[in-house]
Design an enzyme around this catalytic site. Structure first.
Site, short mmCIF file in Angstrom:
data_model
loop_
_atom_site.label_atom_id
_atom_site.label_comp_id
_atom_site.label_asym_id
_atom_site.label_seq_id
_atom_site.Cartn_x
_atom_site.Cartn_y
_atom_site.Cartn_z
N ASP A 52 36.54 42.62 38.91
CA ASP A 52 36.04 41.97 39.21
C ASP A 52 34.64 42.02 39.40
O ASP A 52 33.98 43.48 38.93
CB ASP A 52 36.59 41.61 41.04
CG ASP A 52 37.57 40.43 40.67
OD1 ASP A 52 38.03 39.97 39.66
OD2 ASP A 52 38.01 40.64 42.34
N TYR A 111 44.23 52.72 41.04
CA TYR A 111 42.86 52.70 41.68
C TYR A 111 42.64 53.67 42.31
O TYR A 111 43.33 54.54 43.14
CB TYR A 111 42.72 50.66 42.02
CG TYR A 111 42.66 49.66 41.10
CD1 TYR A 111 41.54 49.05 40.82
CD2 TYR A 111 44.14 49.92 40.75
CE1 TYR A 111 41.36 48.23 39.75
CE2 TYR A 111 43.71 48.50 39.23
CZ TYR A 111 43.11 47.55 39.36
OH TYR A 111 42.79 47.21 38.51
#
Length: 247
Positions: A52, A111
């Site tokens: 994003d 992540y």
């Protein structure tokens, strides 16, 4: 025709995410332009993860097809001469023409979510960590994170605009470490839903602040409703660190 695989690192602060879109410049757009400028071809890269706006990466993966005879390992050197400072090609290599970065049999993604937990913001961390001024209890956060381990339906931990009916994912590892004022959440799984890691981070921050008991995380999972979980944590704290293929 050959297919090249790139490992790409970038500071996502000034980009509208990975995927090409009309409202601003993206990482994918820059890659298409600079690879095309190097090879003289019209290039359309295929990315493994569509991060994003504002999200960073150390190990995103992309492929592109080319007739160029540049040796595979030299693409990274040639492209880094053309790239802006906030995008780096870490590695380039050749893969089979049918190799796809999103559709391999075994894929794990890792992540990190970075939190700066000081009394005042650190200006050097403003682009790479979310700022939380209230004290966070890391041990409580670890207890809450334990409920996320294994295979679960993560419907409560994805954006309502998630474009998939299958919200079951497997988390292999969650680790939360603190060094002075910085807290790092590391999470490895077989895939992640839209905003999933940021919603997990936002929920665990509430656990760390004492708003939720650690057991609340299990209740949120079982509820299967996005409204039950915490807020979506800011994008600048999120980094896609690694995508691993194979056993």
């Amino acid at each position: 025709m050959r297919r090249m695989k790139l490992t790409v690192a970038y500071d996502g602060t000034d980009y509208c995410g990975w995927q090409v879109q009309p409202n601003g410049i993206t990482v994918e757009e820059v890659l298409n332009r600079e690879i095309g400028g190097l090879t003289g071809e019209e290039i359309r890269v295929i990315g493994a993860s569509r991060t994003d706006s504002g999200v960073h990466a150390l190990g995103n993966v992309a492929v592109f097809d080319t007739e160029s005879r540049i040796p595979p390992e030299r693409f990274s050197y040639a492209l880094n001469q053309r790239m802006p400072e906030d995008i780096v090609i870490v590695k380039s290599e050749e893969v089979p023409l049918d190799w796809h970065p999103r559709y391999q049999e075994v894929i794990t993604k890792t992540y990190e979510y970075h939190i700066y937990n000081g009394t005042v913001p650190n200006p050097l961390k403003r682009r790479t960590a979310a700022f939380v001024s209230f004290p966070l209890d890391v041990e409580r956060m670890r207890e809450g994170a334990d409920f996320l381990m294994g295979e679960h339906d993560f419907a409560s931990f994805c954006n309502v605009r998630t474009n998939t009916s299958d919200t079951v994912r497997t988390i292999y590892r969650i680790q939360i470490d603190r060094e002075k004022d910085e807290i790092v959440l590391r999470i490895t799984g077989n895939g992640f839903l839209y905003n999933m890691v940021r919603i997990i981070a936002g929920t665990l921050i509430r656990v760390g602040r004492g708003f939720y008991e650690p057991e609340k995380v299990r209740e949120i999972l079982e509820a299967g409703k996005r409204t039950e979980a915490g807020v979506t944590a800011p994008p600048q704290g999120l980094v896609l660190t690694k995508i691993q293929y194979g056993e």
